[in-house]
Design an enzyme around this catalytic site. Structure first.
Site, short mmCIF file in Angstrom:
data_model
loop_
_atom_site.label_atom_id
_atom_site.label_comp_id
_atom_site.label_asym_id
_atom_site.label_seq_id
_atom_site.Cartn_x
_atom_site.Cartn_y
_atom_site.Cartn_z
N GLU B 83 0.84 -1.19 0.00
CA GLU B 83 0.00 0.00 0.00
C GLU B 83 0.88 1.25 0.00
O GLU B 83 0.41 2.35 0.17
CB GLU B 83 -0.97 -0.02 1.18
CG GLU B 83 -0.29 -0.06 2.54
CD GLU B 83 -0.90 0.95 3.49
OE1 GLU B 83 -2.05 0.79 3.86
OE2 GLU B 83 -0.18 1.91 3.85
N CYS B 115 -3.49 -3.99 4.60
CA CYS B 115 -2.44 -4.86 5.14
C CYS B 115 -2.49 -6.30 4.62
O CYS B 115 -1.63 -7.09 4.98
CB CYS B 115 -2.49 -4.86 6.66
SG CYS B 115 -2.00 -3.30 7.38
N THR B 156 3.43 2.84 15.10
CA THR B 156 3.57 1.46 14.61
C THR B 156 3.90 1.33 13.12
O THR B 156 4.50 0.34 12.73
CB THR B 156 2.27 0.67 14.88
OG1 THR B 156 1.17 1.41 14.33
CG2 THR B 156 2.04 0.46 16.37
N ARG B 204 -11.77 3.71 17.23
CA ARG B 204 -12.19 2.47 17.90
C ARG B 204 -12.91 1.51 16.95
O ARG B 204 -12.95 0.31 17.19
CB ARG B 204 -13.09 2.79 19.09
CG ARG B 204 -12.30 3.33 20.24
CD ARG B 204 -13.16 3.74 21.41
NE ARG B 204 -12.32 4.43 22.38
CZ ARG B 204 -11.57 3.81 23.27
NH1 ARG B 204 -11.55 2.50 23.32
NH2 ARG B 204 -10.83 4.50 24.11
N THR B 206 -11.86 0.47 14.30
CA THR B 206 -10.88 -0.42 13.67
C THR B 206 -10.76 -1.76 14.40
O THR B 206 -10.24 -2.71 13.84
CB THR B 206 -9.47 0.22 13.61
OG1 THR B 206 -9.07 0.53 14.94
CG2 THR B 206 -9.46 1.46 12.77
N HIS B 239 -2.34 -11.16 11.88
CA HIS B 239 -1.90 -9.81 11.53
C HIS B 239 -1.60 -9.03 12.81
O HIS B 239 -2.30 -9.15 13.81
CB HIS B 239 -2.97 -9.09 10.69
CG HIS B 239 -2.53 -7.69 10.36
ND1 HIS B 239 -1.35 -7.45 9.70
CD2 HIS B 239 -3.06 -6.49 10.65
CE1 HIS B 239 -1.19 -6.13 9.57
NE2 HIS B 239 -2.21 -5.53 10.15
N LYS B 244 -1.00 -6.16 21.29
CA LYS B 244 -2.20 -6.55 22.02
C LYS B 244 -3.23 -7.28 21.15
O LYS B 244 -3.78 -8.31 21.55
CB LYS B 244 -2.84 -5.29 22.63
CG LYS B 244 -3.86 -5.55 23.72
CD LYS B 244 -4.23 -4.27 24.44
CE LYS B 244 -5.37 -3.57 23.72
NZ LYS B 244 -5.78 -2.32 24.40
N ASN B 271 4.48 -2.41 12.64
CA ASN B 271 3.54 -3.01 11.70
C ASN B 271 4.05 -2.78 10.29
O ASN B 271 4.06 -1.65 9.81
CB ASN B 271 2.16 -2.36 11.90
CG ASN B 271 1.10 -2.94 10.95
OD1 ASN B 271 1.37 -3.86 10.20
ND2 ASN B 271 -0.09 -2.38 11.01
N SER B 301 -7.46 -3.85 6.19
CA SER B 301 -8.57 -2.93 6.42
C SER B 301 -9.40 -2.80 5.16
O SER B 301 -8.90 -2.90 4.05
CB SER B 301 -8.03 -1.56 6.83
OG SER B 301 -7.52 -1.63 8.12
#
EC number: 2.3.3.10
Lengths: 136, 350
Positions: B83, B115, B156, B204, B206, B239, B244, B271, B301
């Site tokens: 991307e 991703c 990230t 949020r 996501t 992924h 977390k 990431n 995404s």
């Protein structure tokens, strides 16, 4: 706007710039990089492509602090003379290395990196640079 | 026909290779600049000034070729998932194909699915080889991902990638695919519009409906189709936009942390977007034993997930040492401060 950008001039050399394809004289066996059409040693025109290993040693180097136009953003960068294991000596940038890490005889390997960009809307030129080898 | 994606011929990975740039910035250094003091990861990789998604793809592809020990002229497709294409229009895949000496007898294209573009390219490669159209196909996922300065994605968004050469299953195969499953819904959790430098995300939004829903649905779908339970897998790579999220997925699925940690690199490299699970799997293949079964679930995404079940074969033992290991790259590091980081990310106008 912008500097002259001659696409054909660069495109013609992609094979040697991206992956170090040189030439070998079919008569005397001498290896050349950049590629030659005629062997300067024996005069033969019988040349064949040869894939170089990309491994070599630093013969000498300098740190470029006042680069030519198009390379300003990269400054300062090391420029070195590298003796390839097949014999030819090439002038190329070193990358992924600290200035104080560079030494005579330092082993290096070829990587393909961005050499320069021609303005925001121009060609991106990729080519060989050298760095200390990754283990193993 | 079931939901499982499985070609007529059995296929597997004949070569794999990863690449992670050597520069690192610590999350606390980014936090120092923007006044933030809690971080999703420890540090992330940063591309050198002369690196982009294409150069990362080239080195990963060369490492995959070293392990596969095949003639690059036998590769009939090279698909590149990213991307962060250096050119908005002009294929990156052709540059990589030229650099590894695979031109001109092949198909080449760039894939984009946030991703999961890398596993998208892998799904296509499995189909291409599994149908008998091609002897070998190469799938690459690599990014130098963008995060708006000051946005929490900046902590990230990093650089790295990996390449996989798919071939018909035989004794030279390093690991073979038992099957795959893709799960896709239209879920706008993250996007970047044409001509924009940075992506936007739904904060949020996501998490729950995007990341967790797609990954867990894909993992469960695959296990259901293959009649496996989480305990059938020796490793799992999900992924990894942070540390977390993938650990939470493991917990929900009932997979112990120890099976996830070997392929969970986001805490120390960030990431790598299209490269994320591909780099994680490469780290697992560097240590896995013949017979090990690996669960691989990507996420992109927009949104969707690809899930694969992979079984490691004997050939891994003799071939993994033919190229640098993923941890060789991860452990090769030089820390830079935010000022140099901004230079590496081309933030200065001369």
């Amino acid at each position: 706007m912008g500097r002259p950008m001659q696409v054909a001039r660069y495109w013609r050399h992609f094979k040697e710039k991206y992956r170090m394809v040189g030439t070998k004289c079919k008569e005397c066996g001498e290896i050349y990089f950049p590629p030659r059409q005629v062997c300067p040693k024996c005069g033969s025109r019988e040349m064949e492509d040869v894939q170089l290993s990309g491994k070599g040693k630093v013969l000498s180097w300098t740190i470029v602090r006042n680069p030519p136009s198009g390379f300003e953003y990269f400054r300062p960068y090391p420029l070195a003379l590298i003796e390839l294991e097949e014999g030819p000596i090439v002038l190329a940038q070193l990358t992924d290395v600290d200035e104080n890490q560079i030494d005579f005889g330092m082993e290096v390997e070829m990587v393909t990196r961005k050499i320069r960009e021609f303005e925001g809307d121009g060609l991106i030129l990729y080519g060989y640079k050298f760095r200390p080898p990754i283990k193993p | 026909m079931g939901k499982l994606l499985k070609p007529n011929k059995e296929v597997g990975i004949v070569g794999y290779g990863a690449y992670v740039p050597m520069y690192r910035i610590k999350a606390e250094e980014i936090g120092r600049v923007w006044g933030v003091n809690s971080f999703p990861i420890q540090e992330k990789s940063v591309n050198n000034l002369d690196e982009d998604a294409i150069t990362i793809g080239i080195e990963a592809a060369r490492n995959a070729l070293k392990r596969a020990q095949i003639d690059p002229k036998e590769i009939r497709a090279l698909w590149f998932g990213t991307e962060s294409k250096p050119y908005a229009v002009k294929p990156s895949a052709t540059v990589i194909a030229e650099a590894i000496g695979a031109t001109p007898d092949l198909d080449a294209a760039d894939f984009e699915f946030a991703c999961k573009a890398g596993t998208e390219a892998l799904q296509a490669s499995i189909g291409f080889v599994g149908s008998g159209m091609a002897k070998y196909a190469m799938a690459i996922g690599a990014d130098t991902s963008q995060g708006r300065p000051g946005d929490h994605l900046e902590f990230t968004a990093s650089a790295g990638g990996a390449a996989y050469i798919v071939g018909e299953k035989d004794s030279e195969t390093l690991a073979y695919f038992e099957g795959s499953y893709s799960y896709v819904t239209d879920t706008p959790d993250f996007w970047r519009r044409q001509h924009e430098h940075y992506p936007r995300h739904g904060n949020r939004f996501t998490g729950e409906p995007a990341y967790f829903h797609q990954i867990i649905s894909a993992a469960k779908g695959l296990m259901e189709e293959l009649n496996y339970s989480p305990s059938d897998f020796d490793y799992a790579v999900f992924h990894q936009p942070n540390v977390k999220f993938p650990l939470t997925v493991a917990k929900i699925l009932g997979i112990p942390k120890e099976k996830v940690l070997p392929g969970l690199l986001s805490g120390i490299i960030g990431n790598t977007y299209s490269g994320a699970t591909l780099v994680g799997i490469s780290a697992v293949l560097d240590i896995a034993k013949p017979g090990d079964r690996i669960l691989w679930v990507s996420f992109g995404s927009g949104a969707g997930s690809d899930a694969f079940s992979l079984v490691v074969q004997d050939a891994i033992e003799e071939k993994r040492d033919l190229a640098p290991k993923t941890m060789d790259y991860v452990n090769r590091k030089k820390y830079i401060d935010y000022a140099l980081y901004a230079k590496h990310r081309s933030k200065y106008i001369l």
